[in-house]
Design a protein around this motif. Structure first.
Motif, short mmCIF file in Angstrom:
data_model
loop_
_atom_site.label_atom_id
_atom_site.label_comp_id
_atom_site.label_asym_id
_atom_site.label_seq_id
_atom_site.Cartn_x
_atom_site.Cartn_y
_atom_site.Cartn_z
N ILE A 110 43.05 -39.41 -23.86
CA ILE A 110 43.44 -38.44 -22.84
C ILE A 110 42.28 -37.52 -22.50
N ALA A 111 41.53 -37.10 -23.51
CA ALA A 111 40.36 -36.25 -23.24
C ALA A 111 39.34 -36.97 -22.37
N GLN A 112 39.26 -38.29 -22.53
CA GLN A 112 38.31 -39.06 -21.74
C GLN A 112 38.71 -39.21 -20.28
N THR A 113 39.94 -38.80 -19.93
CA THR A 113 40.34 -38.84 -18.52
C THR A 113 39.76 -37.66 -17.74
N GLN A 114 39.16 -36.69 -18.43
CA GLN A 114 38.55 -35.56 -17.75
C GLN A 114 37.32 -36.01 -16.97
N SER A 115 37.14 -35.46 -15.79
CA SER A 115 35.98 -35.84 -14.97
C SER A 115 34.68 -35.27 -15.52
N GLN A 116 34.76 -34.06 -16.11
CA GLN A 116 33.57 -33.44 -16.69
C GLN A 116 33.93 -32.79 -18.03
N SER A 159 46.26 -30.79 -21.44
CA SER A 159 47.39 -30.41 -22.29
C SER A 159 48.69 -30.96 -21.72
N ALA A 160 48.86 -30.84 -20.40
CA ALA A 160 50.06 -31.34 -19.75
C ALA A 160 50.17 -32.86 -19.90
N LEU A 161 49.04 -33.55 -19.80
CA LEU A 161 49.04 -35.01 -19.91
C LEU A 161 49.43 -35.46 -21.31
N PHE A 162 48.90 -34.78 -22.33
CA PHE A 162 49.24 -35.14 -23.70
C PHE A 162 50.74 -34.93 -23.97
N LYS A 189 60.27 -27.35 -20.46
CA LYS A 189 59.50 -27.73 -19.29
C LYS A 189 58.48 -28.81 -19.61
N LEU A 190 58.33 -29.72 -18.65
CA LEU A 190 57.18 -30.62 -18.62
C LEU A 190 56.34 -30.22 -17.41
N PHE A 191 55.02 -30.31 -17.54
CA PHE A 191 54.14 -29.97 -16.44
C PHE A 191 53.46 -31.22 -15.89
N LEU A 192 53.31 -31.26 -14.58
CA LEU A 192 52.54 -32.33 -13.95
C LEU A 192 51.06 -32.11 -14.23
N PRO A 193 50.34 -33.12 -14.74
CA PRO A 193 48.89 -32.96 -14.98
C PRO A 193 48.13 -32.93 -13.65
N VAL A 194 47.97 -31.77 -13.11
CA VAL A 194 47.38 -31.62 -11.78
C VAL A 194 45.86 -31.74 -11.85
N ASP A 195 45.33 -32.75 -11.15
CA ASP A 195 43.88 -32.91 -11.05
C ASP A 195 43.49 -32.87 -9.58
N GLU A 233 59.74 -35.68 -14.80
CA GLU A 233 58.74 -36.65 -15.27
C GLU A 233 58.38 -37.67 -14.20
N ILE A 234 59.26 -37.88 -13.22
CA ILE A 234 59.01 -38.86 -12.17
C ILE A 234 57.78 -38.50 -11.34
N TRP A 235 57.48 -37.19 -11.25
CA TRP A 235 56.32 -36.76 -10.48
C TRP A 235 55.01 -37.30 -11.07
N ASP A 236 55.05 -37.79 -12.28
CA ASP A 236 53.86 -38.37 -12.90
C ASP A 236 53.29 -39.49 -12.02
N ASP A 237 54.15 -40.18 -11.27
CA ASP A 237 53.72 -41.30 -10.45
C ASP A 237 52.98 -40.85 -9.19
N LEU A 238 52.99 -39.56 -8.89
CA LEU A 238 52.26 -39.08 -7.72
C LEU A 238 50.77 -39.37 -7.84
N TRP A 239 50.24 -39.27 -9.06
CA TRP A 239 48.82 -39.56 -9.26
C TRP A 239 48.52 -41.02 -8.92
N PHE A 240 49.38 -41.93 -9.34
CA PHE A 240 49.18 -43.36 -9.08
C PHE A 240 48.99 -43.61 -7.58
N TRP A 241 49.92 -43.14 -6.77
CA TRP A 241 49.85 -43.40 -5.34
C TRP A 241 48.74 -42.58 -4.67
N GLY A 242 48.48 -41.39 -5.18
CA GLY A 242 47.42 -40.57 -4.60
C GLY A 242 46.04 -41.11 -4.90
#
Length: 265
Positions: free
Chosen positions: A48-54, A113-116, A146-152, A196-205
């Motif tokens: 998960i940490a490796q998904t960070q851009s920087q 943190s949200a992604l983990f 609460k669950l948070f969407l991992p906003v990137d 949790e369904i909003w997690d798929d927004l990243w896929f399509w985006g």
């Protein structure tokens, strides 16, 4: 705005199988060859940490160091070992875990943190991922939690360019907190876990954005099908018929639901 979000949400809900296939491949990669709970959690942390851009290696080092001294026999023991102690009548384990990771684990920040936390929820509460469960009796999501969407950047671009800002708020743009506050208050969910369904927004985006230069030479994201990005993701299904199907849904449905309303961000 609520109608637009509901329209996007229903599209994501109807087309879950594509991102779930990618997530299954991700979990398989994360846990393959690991038997103990500790090894599985540490592997998940690293990936998960490796998904960070920087990523900041100097900061993440401190978090990796902490991981070696935690206890992993149960979800409750894990939360307790990182000093998540709740005396509330209705505990909020996912919210508490998110807050603890963001605050006390250097290099993580809100998105990671949200992604983990979201992945811990997914592998213990979604049947598709049941083979990757680490602990028994990990709780479901109750109404107070609460669950948070991992906003990137991908998701920020969708909101900043395509989702109108609330007229009653003095906001100039969307942020991690503003997006998640809105999504956690939507009135069209049938169950708290629908967040949790909003997690798929990243896929399509991710597969429908391309970076180009504007007339001033600055990077600008355009919304259009981007097949090279699809192929660049190791876990994506490379079957030609599947790619054709995803492309059709992306162009004919998803992009139609997010027309650009602001080209200046």
């Amino acid at each position: 705005m609520n109608e637009k979000l509901e329209d996007i949400f229903l599209f994501l809900k109807d087309n879950r199988k594509y991102n779930r296939e990618i997530q299954t491949a991700f979990f398989e990669s994360a846990f393959k060859g690991y038997i103990g709970n500790k090894e599985k959690i540490i592997s998940l942390f690293y990936l998960i940490a490796q998904t960070q851009s920087q990523p900041s290696i100097d900061k993440l080092f401190k978090s990796y160091y902490k991981l070696d001294y935690l206890k992993y026999n149960s979800f409750e023991e894990f939360c307790s070992s990182i000093e998540i102690l709740s005396n509330e009548k209705e505990p909020k384990p996912y919210l508490d875990l998110f807050n603890k990771l963001e605050r006390d684990f250097p290099g993580f920040g809100p998105k990671t943190s949200a992604l983990f936390v979201r992945m811990i929820y997914q592998i213990h509460n979604i049947d598709k991922y049941k083979n990757y469960k680490i602990w028994d009796n990990v709780p479901k999501l109750n109404h107070g939690d609460k669950l948070f969407l991992p906003v990137d950047t991908v998701i920020l671009e969708i909101f900043n360019q395509c989702i109108p800002l609330p007229p009653n708020e003095n906001w100039n743009n969307w942020t991690f907190l503003r997006i998640n506050n809105i999504l956690n208050c939507c009135d069209f969910y049938s169950d708290p876990s629908d967040i949790e369904i909003w997690d798929d927004l990243w896929f399509w985006g991710f597969f429908t954005q391309k970076v180009s230069k504007d007339k001033y030479g600055k990077n600008k994201r355009l919304f259009k099908w981007n097949e090279p990005k699809y192929w660049a993701l190791k876990e994506s299904n490379k079957n030609k018929n599947i790619i054709k199907e995803i492309k059709r849904l992306a162009e004919d449905e998803f992009l139609e639901k997010i027309p650009v309303i602001n080209n200046e961000n």
